[in-house]
Design a protein around this motif. Sequence first.
Motif, PDB file in Angstrom:
ATOM      1  N   VAL A  58       0.823  -1.217   0.000  1.00 43.05           N
ATOM      2  CA  VAL A  58       0.000   0.000   0.000  1.00 43.05           C
ATOM      3  C   VAL A  58       0.859   1.270   0.000  1.00 43.05           C
ATOM      4  CG1 VAL A  58      -1.963  -1.140   1.086  1.00 43.05           C
ATOM      5  CG2 VAL A  58      -0.321   0.086   2.509  1.00 43.05           C
ATOM      6  N   LYS A  59       2.152   1.110  -0.134  1.00 41.17           N
ATOM      7  CA  LYS A  59       3.063   2.263  -0.142  1.00 41.17           C
ATOM      8  C   LYS A  59       2.649   3.331  -1.155  1.00 41.17           C
ATOM      9  CE  LYS A  59       7.873   3.491  -0.945  1.00 41.17           C
ATOM     10  NZ  LYS A  59       9.191   3.002  -1.337  1.00 41.17           N
ATOM     11  N   PRO A  60       2.273   2.981  -2.386  1.00 41.94           N
ATOM     12  CA  PRO A  60       1.856   4.033  -3.325  1.00 41.94           C
ATOM     13  C   PRO A  60       0.636   4.826  -2.842  1.00 41.94           C
ATOM     14  CG  PRO A  60       2.266   1.972  -4.499  1.00 41.94           C
ATOM     15  CD  PRO A  60       2.322   1.661  -3.034  1.00 41.94           C
ATOM     16  N   ILE A  61      -0.277   4.171  -2.154  1.00 45.88           N
ATOM     17  CA  ILE A  61      -1.463   4.859  -1.618  1.00 45.88           C
ATOM     18  C   ILE A  61      -1.038   5.802  -0.492  1.00 45.88           C
ATOM     19  CG2 ILE A  61      -3.685   4.553  -0.444  1.00 45.88           C
ATOM     20  CD1 ILE A  61      -3.801   1.779  -1.876  1.00 45.88           C
ATOM     21  N   LEU A  62      -0.142   5.326   0.362  1.00 49.53           N
ATOM     22  CA  LEU A  62       0.378   6.159   1.443  1.00 49.53           C
ATOM     23  C   LEU A  62       1.083   7.383   0.861  1.00 49.53           C
ATOM     24  CD1 LEU A  62       1.036   6.647   4.459  1.00 49.53           C
ATOM     25  CD2 LEU A  62       3.057   5.204   4.129  1.00 49.53           C
ATOM     26  N   GLU A  63       1.943   7.161  -0.125  1.00 51.01           N
ATOM     27  CA  GLU A  63       2.674   8.265  -0.739  1.00 51.01           C
ATOM     28  C   GLU A  63       1.728   9.290  -1.365  1.00 51.01           C
ATOM     29  OE1 GLU A  63       5.258   6.226  -3.460  1.00 51.01           O
ATOM     30  OE2 GLU A  63       6.843   6.014  -1.965  1.00 51.01           O
ATOM     31  N   TYR A 123       0.288  17.144   2.314  1.00 55.20           N
ATOM     32  CA  TYR A 123       1.352  18.116   2.538  1.00 55.20           C
ATOM     33  C   TYR A 123       1.269  19.269   1.544  1.00 55.20           C
ATOM     34  CZ  TYR A 123       5.811  20.273   3.406  1.00 55.20           C
ATOM     35  OH  TYR A 123       6.788  21.194   3.695  1.00 55.20           O
ATOM     36  N   CYS A 124       0.957  18.969   0.307  1.00 54.76           N
ATOM     37  CA  CYS A 124       0.856  20.026  -0.703  1.00 54.76           C
ATOM     38  C   CYS A 124      -0.319  20.968  -0.426  1.00 54.76           C
ATOM     39  CB  CYS A 124       0.742  19.429  -2.106  1.00 54.76           C
ATOM     40  SG  CYS A 124       2.294  18.723  -2.684  1.00 54.76           S
ATOM     41  N   LYS A 125      -1.313  20.504   0.291  1.00 54.82           N
ATOM     42  CA  LYS A 125      -2.439  21.372   0.666  1.00 54.82           C
ATOM     43  C   LYS A 125      -2.090  22.245   1.867  1.00 54.82           C
ATOM     44  CE  LYS A 125      -6.297  18.578  -0.997  1.00 54.82           C
ATOM     45  NZ  LYS A 125      -7.457  17.754  -0.601  1.00 54.82           N
ATOM     46  N   THR A 126      -1.252  21.745   2.761  1.00 56.17           N
ATOM     47  CA  THR A 126      -0.990  22.472   4.005  1.00 56.17           C
ATOM     48  C   THR A 126       0.368  23.156   4.046  1.00 56.17           C
ATOM     49  OG1 THR A 126      -0.011  20.568   5.136  1.00 56.17           O
ATOM     50  CG2 THR A 126      -2.410  20.846   5.323  1.00 56.17           C
ATOM     51  N   PHE A 127       1.391  22.534   3.480  1.00 57.94           N
ATOM     52  CA  PHE A 127       2.778  22.982   3.613  1.00 57.94           C
ATOM     53  C   PHE A 127       3.058  23.411   5.048  1.00 57.94           C
ATOM     54  CE2 PHE A 127       2.631  23.468  -1.065  1.00 57.94           C
ATOM     55  CZ  PHE A 127       3.735  22.691  -1.372  1.00 57.94           C
ATOM     56  N   SER A 128       2.617  22.590   5.983  1.00 58.94           N
ATOM     57  CA  SER A 128       2.776  22.869   7.403  1.00 58.94           C
ATOM     58  C   SER A 128       4.253  22.872   7.794  1.00 58.94           C
ATOM     59  CB  SER A 128       2.024  21.801   8.201  1.00 58.94           C
ATOM     60  OG  SER A 128       2.215  21.989   9.571  1.00 58.94           O
ATOM     61  N   GLU A 131       8.632   5.752   5.336  1.00 63.14           N
ATOM     62  CA  GLU A 131       8.043   6.035   4.019  1.00 63.14           C
ATOM     63  C   GLU A 131       7.450   7.438   3.979  1.00 63.14           C
ATOM     64  OE1 GLU A 131       8.663   4.120   1.596  1.00 63.14           O
ATOM     65  OE2 GLU A 131       9.348   2.395   2.743  1.00 63.14           O
ATOM     66  N   ILE A 132       6.799   7.862   5.056  1.00 62.40           N
ATOM     67  CA  ILE A 132       6.212   9.198   5.118  1.00 62.40           C
ATOM     68  C   ILE A 132       7.305  10.263   5.079  1.00 62.40           C
ATOM     69  CG2 ILE A 132       4.969  10.811   6.626  1.00 62.40           C
ATOM     70  CD1 ILE A 132       3.244   8.349   7.495  1.00 62.40           C
ATOM     71  N   ILE A 133       8.325  10.102   5.893  1.00 62.47           N
ATOM     72  CA  ILE A 133       9.422  11.068   5.929  1.00 62.47           C
ATOM     73  C   ILE A 133      10.113  11.129   4.574  1.00 62.47           C
ATOM     74  CG2 ILE A 133      11.715  11.503   6.927  1.00 62.47           C
ATOM     75  CD1 ILE A 133      10.501  10.422   9.605  1.00 62.47           C
ATOM     76  N   ASP A 134      10.340   9.976   3.971  1.00 58.83           N
ATOM     77  CA  ASP A 134      10.975   9.904   2.654  1.00 58.83           C
ATOM     78  C   ASP A 134      10.129  10.620   1.600  1.00 58.83           C
ATOM     79  OD1 ASP A 134      13.147   8.948   1.052  1.00 58.83           O
ATOM     80  OD2 ASP A 134      11.812   7.408   0.240  1.00 58.83           O
ATOM     81  N   CYS A 135       8.843  10.377   1.616  1.00 64.43           N
ATOM     82  CA  CYS A 135       7.928  10.979   0.651  1.00 64.43           C
ATOM     83  C   CYS A 135       7.869  12.501   0.813  1.00 64.43           C
ATOM     84  CB  CYS A 135       6.540  10.366   0.831  1.00 64.43           C
ATOM     85  SG  CYS A 135       5.333  10.973  -0.332  1.00 64.43           S
ATOM     86  N   GLY A 185      10.177  14.367   2.155  1.00 63.94           N
ATOM     87  CA  GLY A 185      11.483  14.876   1.733  1.00 63.94           C
ATOM     88  C   GLY A 185      11.555  15.042   0.225  1.00 63.94           C
ATOM     89  N   ALA A 186      11.066  14.052  -0.525  1.00 65.70           N
ATOM     90  CA  ALA A 186      11.067  14.135  -1.989  1.00 65.70           C
ATOM     91  C   ALA A 186      10.150  15.262  -2.473  1.00 65.70           C
ATOM     92  CB  ALA A 186      10.623  12.797  -2.586  1.00 65.70           C
ATOM     93  N   THR A 187       9.007  15.407  -1.839  1.00 62.61           N
ATOM     94  CA  THR A 187       8.069  16.471  -2.213  1.00 62.61           C
ATOM     95  C   THR A 187       8.689  17.839  -1.956  1.00 62.61           C
ATOM     96  OG1 THR A 187       6.189  15.044  -1.702  1.00 62.61           O
ATOM     97  CG2 THR A 187       5.757  17.406  -1.805  1.00 62.61           C
ATOM     98  N   CYS A 188       9.353  17.998  -0.820  1.00 59.01           N
ATOM     99  CA  CYS A 188      10.003  19.270  -0.510  1.00 59.01           C
ATOM    100  C   CYS A 188      11.103  19.582  -1.521  1.00 59.01           C
ATOM    101  CB  CYS A 188      10.574  19.243   0.911  1.00 59.01           C
ATOM    102  SG  CYS A 188       9.295  19.292   2.171  1.00 59.01           S
ATOM    103  N   SER A 189      11.871  18.574  -1.913  1.00 59.71           N
ATOM    104  CA  SER A 189      12.911  18.773  -2.928  1.00 59.71           C
ATOM    105  C   SER A 189      12.310  19.237  -4.247  1.00 59.71           C
ATOM    106  CB  SER A 189      13.695  17.486  -3.161  1.00 59.71           C
ATOM    107  OG  SER A 189      14.459  17.179  -2.037  1.00 59.71           O
ATOM    108  N   ARG A 190      11.194  18.614  -4.624  1.00 62.28           N
ATOM    109  CA  ARG A 190      10.518  18.978  -5.883  1.00 62.28           C
ATOM    110  C   ARG A 190      10.073  20.437  -5.882  1.00 62.28           C
ATOM    111  NH1 ARG A 190       7.035  14.456  -6.104  1.00 62.28           N
ATOM    112  NH2 ARG A 190       5.360  15.763  -5.355  1.00 62.28           N
ATOM    113  N   PHE A 191       9.642  20.936  -4.726  1.00 65.49           N
ATOM    114  CA  PHE A 191       9.144  22.310  -4.622  1.00 65.49           C
ATOM    115  C   PHE A 191      10.188  23.263  -4.038  1.00 65.49           C
ATOM    116  CE2 PHE A 191       5.125  19.896  -4.603  1.00 65.49           C
ATOM    117  CZ  PHE A 191       4.484  20.535  -5.650  1.00 65.49           C
ATOM    118  N   SER A 192      11.424  22.801  -3.890  1.00 66.94           N
ATOM    119  CA  SER A 192      12.514  23.603  -3.317  1.00 66.94           C
ATOM    120  C   SER A 192      12.121  24.218  -1.976  1.00 66.94           C
ATOM    121  CB  SER A 192      12.938  24.710  -4.304  1.00 66.94           C
ATOM    122  OG  SER A 192      13.392  24.149  -5.500  1.00 66.94           O
ATOM    123  N   ARG A 193      11.582  23.385  -1.113  1.00 67.01           N
ATOM    124  CA  ARG A 193      11.163  23.823   0.218  1.00 67.01           C
ATOM    125  C   ARG A 193      11.984  23.082   1.273  1.00 67.01           C
ATOM    126  NH1 ARG A 193       6.187  26.485   0.386  1.00 67.01           N
ATOM    127  NH2 ARG A 193       6.092  26.052   2.607  1.00 67.01           N
TER     128      ARG A 193
END
Length: 181
Positions: free
Chosen positions: A32-37, A44-49, A71-75, A77-85
């Motif tokens: 279920v990793k893809p669903i979690l990701e 995260y993209c809705k909140t950028f908390s 998996e959550i921390i990794d995901c 981290g990748a999202t933040c890299s994509r958005f330079s955050r």
Amino acid sequence: MEVQQVLCMKGGDGEASYANNSLLQKKVILEVKPILEESITELYCKTFSECLKIADLGCSSGPNTFLPLWEIIDCIGATCSRFSREPPAFQIFLNDLPQNDFNAIFESLARFYERIEKEKEGMSRQCFIAGVPGSFHRRLFPDRSIHFFHSSYSLHWLSQVSSGSKITESLFIISIKLHET
């Protein structure tokens, strides 16, 4: 005797312990990793908390305890890299019944933090983990205090969920996504 005392995992690291008999649970977590990701990225993209608060209901004790968190921390981290955050801080609550072997979890925290530090440079200083013993059949957290709930192999213990609730909607979505694969 309460059902929580009868239907709980076997602690420790003996032959019959959950720690040594949880390969099926690990397989499901990985499937279920893809669903979690997808879910955590969307949230995260809705909140950028600046501090993402996560609760793992039924975290158990053993080799799978930190797998969903990693998996959550990794995901994120990748999202933040994509958005330079900059990555957020993580406040993580590990929940299970009081009979869970929380001592084993706390003893393994150092290895988890070391892995984060080694593979995620500096993120270990942004990750705060606490244990929350108790049944999720009662309130564990204040209203609107958790951004994301994770549960693997524990929601089947719910005896009743009000129709139209976000939990019901989420379970329905997860069920559909699982059947699509």
